[in-house]
Design a protein around this motif. Structure first.
Motif, PDB file in Angstrom:
ATOM      1  N   GLN A 198       0.791  -0.952   0.083  1.00 12.74           N
ATOM      2  CA  GLN A 198      -0.004   0.231  -0.141  1.00 12.74           C
ATOM      3  C   GLN A 198       0.732   1.307   0.089  1.00 12.74           C
ATOM      4  N   VAL A 199       0.563   2.148  -1.010  1.00 14.09           N
ATOM      5  CA  VAL A 199       1.188   3.364  -0.991  1.00 14.09           C
ATOM      6  C   VAL A 199       0.678   4.478  -0.050  1.00 14.09           C
ATOM      7  N   GLN A 200       1.753   4.949   0.802  1.00 14.16           N
ATOM      8  CA  GLN A 200       1.183   6.020   1.698  1.00 14.16           C
ATOM      9  C   GLN A 200       2.278   6.901   2.020  1.00 14.16           C
ATOM     10  N   LEU A 201       1.948   8.085   2.721  1.00 20.60           N
ATOM     11  CA  LEU A 201       2.897   9.186   3.277  1.00 20.60           C
ATOM     12  C   LEU A 201       2.487   9.184   4.620  1.00 20.60           C
ATOM     13  N   VAL A 202       3.646   8.843   5.596  1.00 26.51           N
ATOM     14  CA  VAL A 202       3.605   8.939   7.079  1.00 26.51           C
ATOM     15  C   VAL A 202       4.316  10.066   7.270  1.00 26.51           C
ATOM     16  N   GLU A 203       3.780  10.959   8.343  1.00 24.67           N
ATOM     17  CA  GLU A 203       4.639  12.140   8.823  1.00 24.67           C
ATOM     18  C   GLU A 203       5.072  11.510  10.224  1.00 24.67           C
ATOM     19  N   SER A 204       6.007  12.323  10.521  1.00 18.09           N
ATOM     20  CA  SER A 204       6.370  12.338  12.244  1.00 18.09           C
ATOM     21  C   SER A 204       7.230  13.517  12.709  1.00 18.09           C
ATOM     22  N   SER A 233       5.786   5.317   1.281  1.00 13.50           N
ATOM     23  CA  SER A 233       6.419   3.989   1.331  1.00 13.50           C
ATOM     24  C   SER A 233       5.577   3.171   0.413  1.00 13.50           C
ATOM     25  N   GLY A 234       5.865   2.057  -0.171  1.00 13.69           N
ATOM     26  CA  GLY A 234       5.090   1.129  -1.049  1.00 13.69           C
ATOM     27  C   GLY A 234       6.149   1.240  -2.556  1.00 13.69           C
ATOM     28  N   SER A 235       5.383   0.294  -3.384  1.00 16.61           N
ATOM     29  CA  SER A 235       5.908   0.296  -4.642  1.00 16.61           C
ATOM     30  C   SER A 235       5.693   1.585  -5.663  1.00 16.61           C
ATOM     31  N   ILE A 236       6.717   2.665  -5.368  1.00 16.21           N
ATOM     32  CA  ILE A 236       6.459   3.804  -6.031  1.00 16.21           C
ATOM     33  C   ILE A 236       7.458   3.982  -7.106  1.00 16.21           C
ATOM     34  N   PHE A 237       7.118   4.315  -8.349  1.00 10.87           N
ATOM     35  CA  PHE A 237       8.178   4.498  -9.194  1.00 10.87           C
ATOM     36  C   PHE A 237       8.773   5.633  -9.299  1.00 10.87           C
ATOM     37  N   SER A 238       8.170   6.675  -9.206  1.00 10.31           N
ATOM     38  CA  SER A 238       8.840   8.070  -9.091  1.00 10.31           C
ATOM     39  C   SER A 238       7.985   9.099  -8.253  1.00 10.31           C
ATOM     40  N   ILE A 239       8.728  10.070  -7.771  1.00 10.23           N
ATOM     41  CA  ILE A 239       8.244  11.038  -7.002  1.00 10.23           C
ATOM     42  C   ILE A 239       8.408  12.669  -7.469  1.00 10.23           C
ATOM     43  N   ASN A 240       7.468  13.228  -7.777  1.00  9.20           N
ATOM     44  CA  ASN A 240       7.545  14.738  -8.257  1.00  9.20           C
ATOM     45  C   ASN A 240       7.545  15.702  -7.109  1.00  9.20           C
ATOM     46  N   ALA A 241       6.954  16.629  -6.865  1.00 10.76           N
ATOM     47  CA  ALA A 241       7.148  17.450  -6.046  1.00 10.76           C
ATOM     48  C   ALA A 241       6.710  17.099  -4.685  1.00 10.76           C
ATOM     49  N   MET A 242       7.074  17.778  -3.913  1.00 10.40           N
ATOM     50  CA  MET A 242       6.589  17.326  -2.391  1.00 10.40           C
ATOM     51  C   MET A 242       6.327  18.706  -1.683  1.00 10.40           C
ATOM     52  N   ARG A 243       5.189  18.693  -0.801  1.00  6.77           N
ATOM     53  CA  ARG A 243       4.843  19.658  -0.316  1.00  6.77           C
ATOM     54  C   ARG A 243       4.621  19.531   1.356  1.00  6.77           C
ATOM     55  N   TRP A 244       4.675  20.724   2.093  1.00  7.03           N
ATOM     56  CA  TRP A 244       4.118  20.738   3.499  1.00  7.03           C
ATOM     57  C   TRP A 244       2.931  21.764   3.514  1.00  7.03           C
ATOM     58  N   PHE A 245       1.847  21.385   3.854  1.00  6.91           N
ATOM     59  CA  PHE A 245       0.571  22.351   4.306  1.00  6.91           C
ATOM     60  C   PHE A 245       0.266  22.275   5.689  1.00  6.91           C
ATOM     61  N   ARG A 246      -0.081  23.276   6.389  1.00  6.85           N
ATOM     62  CA  ARG A 246      -0.689  23.165   7.613  1.00  6.85           C
ATOM     63  C   ARG A 246      -2.142  23.790   7.489  1.00  6.85           C
ATOM     64  N   GLN A 247      -2.769  23.549   8.587  1.00 10.23           N
ATOM     65  CA  GLN A 247      -4.171  23.987   8.785  1.00 10.23           C
ATOM     66  C   GLN A 247      -4.352  23.997  10.364  1.00 10.23           C
ATOM     67  N   ALA A 248      -4.675  25.323  10.811  1.00  4.26           N
ATOM     68  CA  ALA A 248      -5.069  25.797  11.878  1.00  4.26           C
ATOM     69  C   ALA A 248      -6.726  25.593  12.247  1.00  4.26           C
ATOM     70  N   PRO A 249      -7.214  25.605  13.468  1.00  9.44           N
ATOM     71  CA  PRO A 249      -8.530  25.409  13.455  1.00  9.44           C
ATOM     72  C   PRO A 249      -9.214  26.704  13.244  1.00  9.44           C
TER      73      PRO A 249
END
Length: 119
Positions: free
Chosen positions: A1-7, A25-41
Motif C-alpha cells: 500500500q502506498v502512503q505518506l507517513v509524517e512524524s 512507502s510502497g511500490s513507488i516508481f517516481s516522486i515529483n514535487a513534495m509539499r508541506w501544508f498546514r491547517q489551524a482550527p
C-alpha cells in the motif's frame, strides 16, 4: 500500500525548533514535487513549503527565513526544519506529494502531525 507517513510533531515553546519528516512507502516508481501544508482550527489549509524533484524550493512569506524544506530521494523522504517557532505556527501539518505508481500519477496526502507552539 502506498502512503505518506509524517512524524516529528509535538509541543514546543516559542522560539524553539522542530523537524518534521514525511516518508513515502510502497511500490513507488517516481516522486515529483513534495509539499508541506498546514491547517489551524477555523482556518483554511495553506501551503507552507514546496520542493521540486530537482530541489528547487518555495516558501510561504510567513515562514521564509525560519523554515527549511529538504528531501532525501534515496529514502523517499521530505523534511521540514522549523526554527524560531511562533504561536501562530500552531497547526496540523500535512505532507503532500505526487507519486507515480500503478501506471499513473497520484496526488497523495499524509495523515498529518500536530505542532503546538506554546509556553
Amino acid at each position: 500500500q502506498v502512503q505518506l507517513v509524517e512524524s516529528g510533531g509535538g509541543l514546543v515553546q516559542p522560539g524553539g525548533s522542530l523537524r518534521l519528516s514525511c516518508a513515502a512507502s510502497g511500490s513507488i516508481f517516481s516522486i515529483n514535487a513534495m509539499r508541506w501544508f498546514r491547517q489551524a482550527p477555523g482556518k483554511e489549509r495553506e501551503l507552507v513549503a514546496r520542493i521540486s524533484s530537482s530541489g528547487i524550493t518555495n516558501y510561504a512569506d510567513s515562514v521564509k527565513g525560519r523554515f527549511t524544506i529538504s528531501r532525501d530521494n534515496a529514502k523517499n523522504t521530505v523534511y521540514l526544519q522549523m526554527n524560531s517557532l511562533k504561536p501562530e505556527d500552531t497547526a496540523g501539518y500535512y505532507c503532500n506529494a505526487y507519486l507515480f505508481y500503478a501506471s499513473r500519477w497520484h496526488d497523495v496526502w499524509g495523515q498529518g502531525t500536530q505542532v503546538t507552539v506554546s509556553s
